[in-house]
Design a protein around this motif. Structure first.
Motif, PDB file in Angstrom:
ATOM      1  N   TRP A 192      -7.380 -32.795  88.923  1.00  0.00           N
ATOM      2  CA  TRP A 192      -8.267 -33.293  87.627  1.00  0.00           C
ATOM      3  C   TRP A 192      -8.358 -32.002  86.739  1.00  0.00           C
ATOM      4  CZ3 TRP A 192     -10.606 -37.425  86.659  1.00  0.00           C
ATOM      5  CH2 TRP A 192     -10.622 -38.634  87.762  1.00  0.00           C
ATOM      6  N   PHE A 193      -7.817 -31.045  87.026  1.00  0.00           N
ATOM      7  CA  PHE A 193      -8.028 -29.763  85.758  1.00  0.00           C
ATOM      8  C   PHE A 193      -7.194 -30.396  84.592  1.00  0.00           C
ATOM      9  CE2 PHE A 193      -8.532 -25.872  88.555  1.00  0.00           C
ATOM     10  CZ  PHE A 193      -9.930 -26.443  89.013  1.00  0.00           C
ATOM     11  N   PRO A 194      -5.946 -30.499  84.829  1.00  0.00           N
ATOM     12  CA  PRO A 194      -5.341 -31.140  83.393  1.00  0.00           C
ATOM     13  C   PRO A 194      -5.948 -32.438  82.769  1.00  0.00           C
ATOM     14  CG  PRO A 194      -3.622 -30.779  85.214  1.00  0.00           C
ATOM     15  CD  PRO A 194      -5.148 -30.601  85.485  1.00  0.00           C
ATOM     16  N   LEU A 195      -6.143 -33.299  84.009  1.00  0.00           N
ATOM     17  CA  LEU A 195      -6.472 -34.672  83.569  1.00  0.00           C
ATOM     18  C   LEU A 195      -7.802 -34.759  82.969  1.00  0.00           C
ATOM     19  CD1 LEU A 195      -5.610 -37.640  83.772  1.00  0.00           C
ATOM     20  CD2 LEU A 195      -6.942 -37.703  86.201  1.00  0.00           C
ATOM     21  N   ALA A 196      -8.745 -33.806  83.325  1.00  0.00           N
ATOM     22  CA  ALA A 196     -10.209 -33.993  82.784  1.00  0.00           C
ATOM     23  C   ALA A 196     -10.129 -33.658  81.137  1.00  0.00           C
ATOM     24  CB  ALA A 196     -10.921 -33.000  83.556  1.00  0.00           C
ATOM     25  N   LEU A 197      -9.314 -32.857  80.643  1.00  0.00           N
ATOM     26  CA  LEU A 197      -9.090 -32.621  79.376  1.00  0.00           C
ATOM     27  C   LEU A 197      -8.478 -33.599  78.667  1.00  0.00           C
ATOM     28  CD1 LEU A 197      -8.273 -29.225  77.461  1.00  0.00           C
ATOM     29  CD2 LEU A 197      -6.329 -30.855  77.320  1.00  0.00           C
ATOM     30  N   VAL A 198      -7.453 -34.210  79.206  1.00  0.00           N
ATOM     31  CA  VAL A 198      -6.749 -35.393  78.543  1.00  0.00           C
ATOM     32  C   VAL A 198      -7.586 -36.374  78.261  1.00  0.00           C
ATOM     33  CG1 VAL A 198      -4.801 -36.981  78.847  1.00  0.00           C
ATOM     34  CG2 VAL A 198      -4.489 -34.759  79.222  1.00  0.00           C
ATOM     35  N   ILE A 199      -8.578 -36.898  79.366  1.00  0.00           N
ATOM     36  CA  ILE A 199      -9.620 -38.138  79.270  1.00  0.00           C
ATOM     37  C   ILE A 199     -10.562 -37.449  78.253  1.00  0.00           C
ATOM     38  CG2 ILE A 199     -11.229 -39.094  80.803  1.00  0.00           C
ATOM     39  CD1 ILE A 199      -9.671 -38.714  83.209  1.00  0.00           C
ATOM     40  N   GLY A 200     -11.111 -36.396  78.378  1.00  0.00           N
ATOM     41  CA  GLY A 200     -12.031 -36.013  77.212  1.00  0.00           C
ATOM     42  C   GLY A 200     -11.625 -36.255  75.918  1.00  0.00           C
ATOM     43  N   ASN A 201     -10.416 -35.839  75.727  1.00  0.00           N
ATOM     44  CA  ASN A 201      -9.759 -35.768  74.351  1.00  0.00           C
ATOM     45  C   ASN A 201      -9.695 -37.437  74.120  1.00  0.00           C
ATOM     46  OD1 ASN A 201      -7.577 -35.924  72.468  1.00  0.00           O
ATOM     47  ND2 ASN A 201      -7.686 -33.873  72.751  1.00  0.00           N
ATOM     48  N   ALA A 202      -9.019 -38.221  74.899  1.00  0.00           N
ATOM     49  CA  ALA A 202      -8.753 -39.453  74.884  1.00  0.00           C
ATOM     50  C   ALA A 202      -9.852 -40.208  74.246  1.00  0.00           C
ATOM     51  CB  ALA A 202      -8.124 -40.285  75.879  1.00  0.00           C
TER      52      ALA A 202
ATOM     53  N   ALA B 148     -17.150 -27.555  88.091  1.00  0.00           N
ATOM     54  CA  ALA B 148     -17.660 -26.787  86.871  1.00  0.00           C
ATOM     55  C   ALA B 148     -16.707 -26.570  86.092  1.00  0.00           C
ATOM     56  CB  ALA B 148     -18.488 -25.518  87.368  1.00  0.00           C
ATOM     57  N   ILE B 149     -15.421 -26.457  86.704  1.00  0.00           N
ATOM     58  CA  ILE B 149     -14.139 -26.094  85.937  1.00  0.00           C
ATOM     59  C   ILE B 149     -13.674 -27.451  85.316  1.00  0.00           C
ATOM     60  CG2 ILE B 149     -11.674 -25.516  85.896  1.00  0.00           C
ATOM     61  CD1 ILE B 149     -12.567 -23.459  87.960  1.00  0.00           C
ATOM     62  N   ILE B 150     -13.795 -28.416  86.136  1.00  0.00           N
ATOM     63  CA  ILE B 150     -13.385 -29.772  85.637  1.00  0.00           C
ATOM     64  C   ILE B 150     -14.197 -30.284  84.278  1.00  0.00           C
ATOM     65  CG2 ILE B 150     -13.480 -32.254  86.330  1.00  0.00           C
ATOM     66  CD1 ILE B 150     -12.579 -31.396  89.118  1.00  0.00           C
ATOM     67  N   VAL B 151     -15.737 -29.991  84.574  1.00  0.00           N
ATOM     68  CA  VAL B 151     -16.466 -30.201  83.410  1.00  0.00           C
ATOM     69  C   VAL B 151     -16.028 -29.708  82.209  1.00  0.00           C
ATOM     70  CG1 VAL B 151     -18.994 -30.182  82.604  1.00  0.00           C
ATOM     71  CG2 VAL B 151     -18.370 -31.155  85.105  1.00  0.00           C
ATOM     72  N   CYS B 152     -15.895 -28.437  82.296  1.00  0.00           N
ATOM     73  CA  CYS B 152     -15.504 -27.667  81.179  1.00  0.00           C
ATOM     74  C   CYS B 152     -14.337 -28.192  80.582  1.00  0.00           C
ATOM     75  CB  CYS B 152     -15.330 -26.115  81.668  1.00  0.00           C
ATOM     76  SG  CYS B 152     -17.209 -25.209  82.020  1.00  0.00           S
ATOM     77  N   ARG B 153     -13.233 -28.363  81.334  1.00  0.00           N
ATOM     78  CA  ARG B 153     -12.041 -28.944  80.681  1.00  0.00           C
ATOM     79  C   ARG B 153     -12.243 -30.295  80.164  1.00  0.00           C
ATOM     80  NH1 ARG B 153      -7.746 -26.228  79.892  1.00  0.00           N
ATOM     81  NH2 ARG B 153      -6.340 -27.739  80.464  1.00  0.00           N
ATOM     82  N   PHE B 154     -13.127 -31.120  80.553  1.00  0.00           N
ATOM     83  CA  PHE B 154     -13.588 -32.177  79.944  1.00  0.00           C
ATOM     84  C   PHE B 154     -14.108 -32.091  78.685  1.00  0.00           C
ATOM     85  CE2 PHE B 154     -16.569 -35.759  78.993  1.00  0.00           C
ATOM     86  CZ  PHE B 154     -15.655 -36.759  79.176  1.00  0.00           C
ATOM     87  N   LEU B 155     -15.096 -31.031  78.384  1.00  0.00           N
ATOM     88  CA  LEU B 155     -15.684 -30.574  77.186  1.00  0.00           C
ATOM     89  C   LEU B 155     -14.654 -29.954  76.358  1.00  0.00           C
ATOM     90  CD1 LEU B 155     -18.989 -29.251  78.596  1.00  0.00           C
ATOM     91  CD2 LEU B 155     -18.443 -31.261  77.378  1.00  0.00           C
ATOM     92  N   GLN B 156     -13.707 -29.318  76.741  1.00  0.00           N
ATOM     93  CA  GLN B 156     -12.423 -28.763  76.017  1.00  0.00           C
ATOM     94  C   GLN B 156     -11.649 -29.786  75.474  1.00  0.00           C
ATOM     95  OE1 GLN B 156     -10.120 -26.332  78.806  1.00  0.00           O
ATOM     96  NE2 GLN B 156     -10.998 -24.389  77.981  1.00  0.00           N
ATOM     97  N   GLY B 157     -11.552 -30.869  75.874  1.00  0.00           N
ATOM     98  CA  GLY B 157     -11.109 -32.056  75.501  1.00  0.00           C
ATOM     99  C   GLY B 157     -11.622 -32.737  74.357  1.00  0.00           C
ATOM    100  N   ILE B 158     -13.132 -32.898  74.521  1.00  0.00           N
ATOM    101  CA  ILE B 158     -13.928 -33.052  73.468  1.00  0.00           C
ATOM    102  C   ILE B 158     -13.902 -32.423  72.441  1.00  0.00           C
ATOM    103  CG2 ILE B 158     -16.456 -33.738  72.660  1.00  0.00           C
ATOM    104  CD1 ILE B 158     -16.742 -34.690  75.731  1.00  0.00           C
ATOM    105  N   GLY B 159     -13.846 -31.021  72.578  1.00  0.00           N
ATOM    106  CA  GLY B 159     -13.679 -29.954  71.476  1.00  0.00           C
ATOM    107  C   GLY B 159     -12.508 -30.382  70.747  1.00  0.00           C
TER     108      GLY B 159
END
Length: 158
Positions: free
Chosen positions: A59-69, A110-121
């Protein structure tokens, strides 16, 4: 010929402002691969330190991509409404804050949530795909090519 945009007349911006803008966009674009791949390099160590299984780690890389997409098009719309500078700055703050929180996290979720937020940013700052500025830039080009020369034409075309 004078070119009108939402920022005003591009001819009136001084060389320093244009150069600084270019540097900021280049730095932001250069950070995208680092933000995407930085956690990938640390996954083995993170998994060992936090005793995480493979399904959580995936989920680490995937959360960033989902947040971004899911945020790219809303971020583009906000960029059109609120201004690209504000949305870009907000994106940098969100991405930097999420990165700092992720570095301090001691749990996998918590890391997954932060990666998701990174994607949003990233989506807000246009770091990964640069969609927020693309729509407004294309409309500005169309406005210039169709003869728009005033600030009003730039606002109406947006």
């Amino acid at each position: 010929m004078r070119h009108a945009t939402l920022l005003g007349n591009m001819d009136t911006l001084d060389a320093r402002t244009r150069s600084l803008s270019l540097v900021m966009v280049c730095l932001g674009s250069a950070l995208a691969p680092l933000l995407v791949h930085s956690s990938t390099l640390g996954i083995p160590a993170i998994a060992e330190d936090l005793a995480l299984d493979a399904s959580t780690i995936s989920w680490f890389p995937l959360a960033l991509v989902i947040g971004n997409a899911i945020t790219q098009f809303p971020a583009a719309r906000l960029g059109d409404r609120m201004g690209r500078k504000r949305v870009f700055a907000a994106g940098l703050v969100i991405a930097a804050g999420a990165s700092a929180l992720g570095a301090l996290s001691t749990a996998g979720w918590a890391i997954i949530v932060c990666r998701f937020l990174q994607g949003i940013g990233n989506a807000f700052a246009g770091l990964f795909g640069a969609i927020p500025g693309a729509g407004a830039t294309m409309r500005t080009v169309v406005n210039i090519r169709t003869g728009g020369q005033t600030k009003i034409s730039g606002m109406l075309h947006a």
